[in-house]
Design an enzyme around this catalytic site. Structure first.
Site, PDB file in Angstrom:
ATOM      1  N   THR A 142      66.979  36.711 -17.595  1.00  0.00           N
ATOM      2  CA  THR A 142      67.522  35.948 -18.722  1.00  0.00           C
ATOM      3  C   THR A 142      69.012  35.655 -18.522  1.00  0.00           C
ATOM      4  O   THR A 142      69.647  36.222 -17.633  1.00  0.00           O
ATOM      5  CB  THR A 142      67.375  36.764 -20.024  1.00  0.00           C
ATOM      6  OG1 THR A 142      68.104  38.002 -19.865  1.00  0.00           O
ATOM      7  CG2 THR A 142      65.921  37.086 -20.306  1.00  0.00           C
ATOM      8  N   ASP A 143      69.537  34.760 -19.367  1.00  0.00           N
ATOM      9  CA  ASP A 143      70.977  34.529 -19.340  1.00  0.00           C
ATOM     10  C   ASP A 143      71.541  34.593 -20.758  1.00  0.00           C
ATOM     11  O   ASP A 143      70.802  34.811 -21.713  1.00  0.00           O
ATOM     12  CB  ASP A 143      71.330  33.227 -18.615  1.00  0.00           C
ATOM     13  CG  ASP A 143      70.890  31.992 -19.388  1.00  0.00           C
ATOM     14  OD1 ASP A 143      70.735  32.046 -20.621  1.00  0.00           O
ATOM     15  OD2 ASP A 143      70.702  30.945 -18.744  1.00  0.00           O
ATOM     16  N   THR A 144      72.839  34.399 -20.867  1.00  0.00           N
ATOM     17  CA  THR A 144      73.512  34.594 -22.146  1.00  0.00           C
ATOM     18  C   THR A 144      73.091  33.557 -23.197  1.00  0.00           C
ATOM     19  O   THR A 144      73.419  33.692 -24.369  1.00  0.00           O
ATOM     20  CB  THR A 144      75.049  34.613 -21.950  1.00  0.00           C
ATOM     21  OG1 THR A 144      75.675  35.022 -23.151  1.00  0.00           O
ATOM     22  CG2 THR A 144      75.582  33.238 -21.551  1.00  0.00           C
ATOM     23  N   GLY A 145      72.346  32.539 -22.754  1.00  0.00           N
ATOM     24  CA  GLY A 145      71.793  31.593 -23.715  1.00  0.00           C
ATOM     25  C   GLY A 145      70.571  32.173 -24.429  1.00  0.00           C
ATOM     26  O   GLY A 145      70.019  31.559 -25.337  1.00  0.00           O
TER      27      GLY A 145
END
Lengths: 156, 156, 156, 156
Positions: A16-19
């Site tokens: 995952t990413d910070t979005g």
């Protein structure tokens, strides 16, 4: 996806990413895991092909459409379908589906087949190359037969 | 960090996770980028060492303490200090610092040195090995001299 | 690539795979670093846009052709060109070039401009979305103006 | 590893580097997958904890010893053992084992249990934090009970 080979992938923090969603580049990893396991379902290990045939697969082209974001803990199902086989290359259609089982469902729900949501669609072209020169080399007979045998179209 | 070699790293989407912070495993990548550039500052490229000496470096031990989370767009500064050199291994102390420059600062602010926050501290032990057998091999003379010369202690 | 914004990327161990080349999915990361820095060259930070406008960018489509493999220690130059701007989306053409400077060149060689090899070509479509609902939202005025101003066509 | 929870991980191209082995930082990902599935084996999903309790887990310290390199196609088994539980943190001992089944073994070999080789040993300290403030917060009751119940010591 009906009769395609499929492989399950779970979404972890690393994906995952910070979005708050799966980082888009990671679908290429998911697609590759599925292609690798599809080959393995035909008794073909890439590390063995490298040792015995001196060949490896390199990706020549990727095209991915992202339809719906996947998130942490999602269960995905990755499909593998051969669209075209050349002398030294293979073109795949691959889909990433999210399995929409409700967590904590009761017995009745369990009896219902889970619904699926199409997350991403990929078209991946892979070439077979000599692992030293990186020049195209014909697909090993074993791989060719596996594809001809329609293994890609057999559910596993 | 005073006189250590340092290397700048910017935090991109690829580095973060759904927790909104840099995914902790990625500090190992940041530390390695800094070690690689530290070597390069001494004229040493690992791809050249592989081709000419048949050696490569493998990581034997990592220990990282995470003090404060870094986030998207943060500017980090990674330090490299040699703590110990063996015949075929090197132990590094490495720190990740966040550069706390206020975005959109005016001229006065520009004249102030930016403050720094310690983000993570790593201790990394690297071994020099034969790239075929993966067995320990003495550090190349060039690397030994670079370390002895105290290059790690010279700001760049 | 003549007048496009470009951003340098060095290939580290983390970027490679056991085939001895850059893992193809990582070009998507390189392309994104370049887009991020292109925006930053216009004074636009995505973390600020998230905080002030409540928007973020998500990738809707990627298409990459891989021409020549890059390897450890290669120096790459990533270009950014806007091909099309919609109300809530932007389509980019991006190229990855390898800078073919001979290591250890003498003074004469230094005076020669390094040659370049085209490594990969990407077409990336990015959408601007509300960071909570993930629904399309018009590009912020600042971004629109930056693109209209032709910043992408100005070398940096 | 006798009675620890274990989780299988297969090594794909994405996990390797140009040294021909698994990139060391990726063991942190493998360890985390195992911890996540260990929690899930107790009915605990981190995405649910985030939504219902407003908490998440962040890694405070990692220490990994790399004993033997793993390679493409290797089958690994990752173990999870709780070493210490604090009010708002948990310390894990985790091991990565390679399953040394000979590919293409005959029937007799199949009847032999596969041998295992210890690849890496990790000690990971995880803190429970408020997902907004990132400040320590007591472990949810459900997690505490799962650990107390000795779930980590039950083979799955």
């Amino acid at each position: 996806m009906a009769d395609a080979f499929t492989w399950p992938v779970r979404v972890y923090y690393e994906d995952t990413d910070t979005g708050g969603i799966v980082f888009y580049a990671n679908y290429l990893k998911f697609f590759e895991r599925a292609r690798t396991e599809w080959l393995r379902s035909g008794g073909i290990d890439q590390s063995v092909l490298a040792a015995t045939e001196g060949i490896m697969f390199v990706v020549m082209r990727t095209a991915v459409d992202y339809h719906v974001p996947a998130k942490l803990d999602n269960e995905l199902k990755l499909s593998v379908t051969v669209e075209k086989r050349g002398r030294a290359s293979v073109e795949f259609l691959q889909e990433a589906w999210r399995i929409d089982s409700t967590p904590g469902t009761d017995d009745d729900a369990q009896r219902m087949p889970p619904s699926h949501t199409l997350i991403a669609t990929g078209r991946i072209k892979v070439a077979c190359v000599d692992q030293r020169t990186l020049r195209p080399k014909a697909l090993p007979e074993q791989v060719r037969q596996f594809i001809e045998g329609g293994a890609a179209f057999t559910a596993v």
